[in-house]
Every structure is written in C-alpha cells, then in structure tokens.
Design a protein around this motif. Structure first.
Motif: not given
Length: 327
Positions: A156-162
C-alpha cells in the motif's frame, strides 16, 4: 571647465523619450510610419531612411508581440505551478480530504502514528512537504516518494509512493516551465530594448533627412511626426473596450468605439492549453482587428477572444470575452 550642455539637435529625442517606455515607442512608430510615408510623397531622397524605418517598425512589431506573449506567459505559468502546490492541501469539498490528508491517512493505516516508520516517512508530519521554499517543498515531495517506494513489505505504501512521485514530477515540471518563462521574458525584454535603439535611430534619421530636404521650408518637417506623442507623460492607461464582437467567417474581432484614452487595439485569445496569446495589434484608431490566415485555430477547439486598448502609457484591462468553438 565643465562640459557644455548639448544642443537639442545633439539629442535623439525618440531615444530619450522612449527609454524605459516601450508602449510609447509603439505609439510613435504606429503614428510616424504612415505619416512619414504620406509626407515624403515618393521623394527619392527619403528612400533609404524610409526603408530603414519600415524595417525597424516591422521588427519592433514582431518583438512587441513576442514580449507581450512572454509577459502573459509568466504569470500564467506561475499560477499553474502555485495552484498545483496549493492543491496538495486543498479540499475538493467539505466532505473530501485533501491529497495530503489522504496520504497521511494512508500512511497511518499501515504504520503506527509517530512510530519509527511514520517518523521516517513524515518526520514533521504533514509539514514535511509544506514548509520552506518552493525548492524545499519540491525536494521533500520527491524524497517522500522515494522513502515510500522503499517500503517493499507494505505494498500500500509502495503504491502511495507512485502517487506521490507522480505529483512531485508534475509539480517539478510546472516549476521548470515557470522558470523558463522568466528567462524568456528577460530575453524578450533585452531583445526589444535593442530594437528600441534601432527604431530610435531610424526615426531620427527620417527627421534629419527632412531637415536636409526641406531646409528652406522647415515647417514641413513637422508633417513627418507628431511631437505631442512624445510629450504625453501624464497620459493614463486607457479604459477597457466596452464590448466585443467576433465575426468568425471574416476573422474580425471588433468593438463599437475606441475606448477613452486608447489609440490602438490588441486582439488576444486563449485556446486549447489555456495560455493567453496576443494575435495582432491594429493600426491607430481602428476599432476592428483582422486576424490573418497565418494564425490558425484548431477545429473543435474552444477559444476565448477579447480586445485590449493600448496607448503610450500602457494597456487597459481586457474587454468582454467572446467564446467560440472553431470549425
């Protein structure tokens, strides 16, 4: 022994009067070129100086348009960038969180609030990306995206990073565009100053040639130019055009009367992309502007067109806008 004061003939009044006053040079050229052309009546002794004046006037008009568009682009680019940054904390409506609030909430859903990972990602909370200079904020957004992308154990945080990285990249591009418009504006001003000096010399040469040709009838020199234009120091910027009519088939933008204080009209537009653009400046006293065929409109594109009145002091506010979908 002090230097003697130069005579009035040693001073190029066109240069001294228009120094720092580009609108005044525009006014002088717009009035003098047709006046001088008519006054000399084909006298071959004026051929060279009149050709130089026409060349200088054409170059000035081209530069005037470029400068006006550069001046319009700079605040537009600044607004686009600053609005992008403001959107980070702007709520779309009372019941919807801002992007930054959403990012913060997403992070809190994955890690303990003010725990080690949270403090790694947002060491100063939401202010991590909203304080300092614009460059500081852009760098903070970039770095937040990088730190989020490194949280491989939390998709979820990786996706938010995008998402954060995309926002930072878009904001950085707008910042670069804003910086470019500032540089372009300075370049346009410097180029127009060089054109002002050239035009001043060309105007002075025409008057000088008139003094040579009409040395026995010096009053004829006054037919070449209107000295009163150079003396309009107290003139105010004109009123805005009261109305605007767009005749699409004939490509003509017009108003019923020249606004108070105005001497010429400028035709402006915005279209797909939203950048204000000066299309053409009409001749003295003309209440309509014919848009040449070299200026194109994208079929199906929505355009806004308006007029601005100008004089030797500057430009009016925009007149009423005409909306038009090009065909």
């Amino acid at each position: 022994m002090p230097d003697a004061e130069p005579s009035k003939y040693a001073e190029n009044q066109f240069e001294s009067a228009t120094r720092g006053r580009f609108p005044l040079m525009s006014e002088v050229l717009a009035d003098t070129v047709p006046r001088a052309t008519a006054a000399v009546g084909g006298n071959l002794m004026f051929t060279a100086v009149l050709a130089n004046l026409n060349t200088a006037a054409t170059s000035w008009t081209t530069g005037e348009t470029a400068l006006a568009n550069a001046e319009a682009a700079q605040p537009a680019a600044t607004f686009a960038f600053e609005d992008k940054m403001a959107s980070l904390t702007r709520k779309p409506d009372a019941d919807t969180s801002s992007p930054l609030e959403t990012w913060d909430t997403t992070i809190r859903s994955q890690v303990a609030y003010q725990g080690p990972t949270y403090m790694l990602l947002l060491p100063n909370g939401r202010e991590t990306v909203t304080t300092g200079s614009w460059e500081d904020q852009l760098d903070a957004l970039r770095d937040l995206g990088i730190r989020l992308a490194a949280q491989a154990a939390k998709p979820v945080l990786v996706t938010l990073g995008v998402t954060v990285t995309a926002f930072a990249t878009a904001a950085r591009a707008l910042r670069s565009a804003q910086t470019a418009t500032k540089a372009n504006l300075e370049t346009a001003r410097e180029a127009q100053e060089a054109k002002r000096l050239t035009a001043s010399a060309a105007l002075y040469a025409v008057i000088g040639q008139g003094m040579v040709v009409w040395s026995g009838t010096s009053s004829l020199v006054d037919t070449l130019w209107d000295v009163n234009i150079l003396r309009r120091v107290a003139q105010s910027v004109p009123d805005a055009p009261a109305d605007t009519a767009w005749d699409a088939p004939n490509r003509t933008l017009s108003t019923t009367a020249m606004p108070a204080g105005g001497s010429r009209l400028e035709a402006w537009r915005t279209g797909p992309g939203g950048m204000p653009e000066l299309l053409l400046t009409a001749g003295p006293g003309q209440t309509s502007v014919l848009i040449p065929a070299t200026i194109t409109f994208v079929p199906g594109g929505l355009y806004q067109l308006w007029l601005v009145a100008v004089n030797s002091k500057g430009s009016s506010l925009p007149g009423p806008v005409q909306n038009w979908t090009a065909v």
